[in-house]
Write an enzyme that holds these catalytic residues in place. Structure first.
Site, PDB file in Angstrom:
ATOM      1  N   SER A 138      -1.731  -2.835   3.898  1.00  0.00           N
ATOM      2  CA  SER A 138      -0.892  -4.012   3.611  1.00  0.00           C
ATOM      3  C   SER A 138      -0.478  -4.782   4.877  1.00  0.00           C
ATOM      4  CB  SER A 138       0.313  -3.648   2.734  1.00  0.00           C
ATOM      5  OG  SER A 138       1.145  -2.696   3.340  1.00  0.00           O
TER       6      SER A 138
ATOM      7  N   CYS B 150      -1.334   0.564   7.351  1.00  0.00           N
ATOM      8  CA  CYS B 150      -2.777   0.240   7.493  1.00  0.00           C
ATOM      9  C   CYS B 150      -3.170  -0.973   6.664  1.00  0.00           C
ATOM     10  CB  CYS B 150      -3.649   1.434   7.099  1.00  0.00           C
ATOM     11  SG  CYS B 150      -3.318   2.949   8.034  1.00  0.00           S
TER      12      CYS B 150
ATOM     13  N   CYS C  18       0.875  -1.182   0.000  1.00  0.00           N
ATOM     14  CA  CYS C  18       0.000   0.000   0.000  1.00  0.00           C
ATOM     15  C   CYS C  18       0.911   1.231   0.000  1.00  0.00           C
ATOM     16  CB  CYS C  18      -0.961  -0.024   1.186  1.00  0.00           C
ATOM     17  SG  CYS C  18      -0.171  -0.066   2.807  1.00  0.00           S
TER      18      CYS C  18
ATOM     19  N   ASP D 145      -8.579   3.725   1.361  1.00  0.00           N
ATOM     20  CA  ASP D 145      -7.499   4.067   2.298  1.00  0.00           C
ATOM     21  C   ASP D 145      -8.122   4.579   3.591  1.00  0.00           C
ATOM     22  OD1 ASP D 145      -5.370   5.072   3.679  1.00  0.00           O
ATOM     23  OD2 ASP D 145      -4.475   6.102   1.968  1.00  0.00           O
TER      24      ASP D 145
HETATM   25  P1  4NP Z   1      -1.764   2.694   4.110  1.00  0.00           P
HETATM   26  O1  4NP Z   1      -2.439   4.049   4.654  1.00  0.00           O
HETATM   27  O2  4NP Z   1      -1.213   3.030   2.727  1.00  0.00           O
HETATM   28  O3  4NP Z   1      -2.890   1.735   4.035  1.00  0.00           O
HETATM   29  O4  4NP Z   1      -0.685   2.302   5.084  1.00  0.00           O
HETATM   30  C1  4NP Z   1      -1.739   5.260   4.693  1.00  0.00           C
HETATM   31  C2  4NP Z   1      -0.878   5.516   5.742  1.00  0.00           C
HETATM   32  C3  4NP Z   1      -0.196   6.712   5.798  1.00  0.00           C
HETATM   33  C4  4NP Z   1      -0.387   7.668   4.821  1.00  0.00           C
HETATM   34  C5  4NP Z   1      -1.245   7.399   3.771  1.00  0.00           C
HETATM   35  C6  4NP Z   1      -1.922   6.206   3.705  1.00  0.00           C
HETATM   36  N1  4NP Z   1       0.270   8.911   4.894  1.00  0.00           N
HETATM   37  O5  4NP Z   1       0.098   9.748   4.007  1.00  0.00           O
HETATM   38  O6  4NP Z   1       1.050   9.137   5.856  1.00  0.00           O
END
Ligand code: 4NP
Length: 157
Positions: A15, A13, A8, A126
């Site tokens: 993955s 979150c 991800c 997300d």
């Molecule tokens: P993930 O979610 O890609 O499912 O781990 C996110 C975690 C952090 C961020 C974006 C999405 N961020 O921009 O910090």
């Protein structure tokens, strides 16, 4: 051995949730032909544990997040893994760019929620900004189940 990498953006979150679900299935069903890991297309959270909200939902359903820390995708992953599964189409686009820079890529790139495995081709939402962690967990459970069913014939070929 079939090796699968869940990817991800932040690797805190979606993955890690898919990885935790798959690890439990590997353990409970003794799937000794399957190995999994997870990574992010960014290094934003490198070294961090999964998001507390992901862990709370997962722990409540019996999953474990021990020893999971965020890491970015690296060039070796395209050689080491058989399948790299992107959680959304942004991740997939980023992965395609990375793979194009690799000398000998081997992994095949897929969207995790792919119609090939019987799910409508779509992005995993997300949850980082707008919650929905329990929904993500349920989608990961359904997706991991389908991926295991999809990979099983290859594992025993
Ligand atoms: P993930 O979610 O890609 O499912 O781990 C996110 C975690 C952090 C961020 C974006 C999405 N961020 O921009 O910090």
């Amino acid at each position: 051995m079939i090796r699968v990498l869940f990817v991800c953006l932040g690797n805190i979150c979606r993955s890690p949730t898919a990885e935790a679900v798959a690890r439990k299935r590997i353990n409970d069903d003794q799937l000794d032909w399957l190995e999994v890991d997870s990574a992010g297309t960014s290094a934003f959270h490198q070294g961090a544990q999964p998001d507390m909200r992901s862990m709370q939902e997962g722990l409540a359903r019996g999953y474990s997040f021990e020893r999971q820390t965020s890491r970015p995708v690296r060039e070796d992953d395209f050689q080491d893994f058989d399948y790299i599964l992107a959680m959304d189409s942004h991740n997939l686009r980023a992965l395609r760019k990375m793979r194009d820079r690799c000398t000998y890529p081997r992994a095949s790139l897929w969207l995790f929620m792919n119609e090939t495995i019987g799910m409508t081709e779509m992005d995993m939402p997300d949850p980082y900004y707008d919650d929905g962690f329990e929904n993500v967990l349920s989608l990961c459970e359904a997706g991991v189940q389908r991926w295991i069913d999809f990979l099983r014939p290859d594992a025993h070929a």
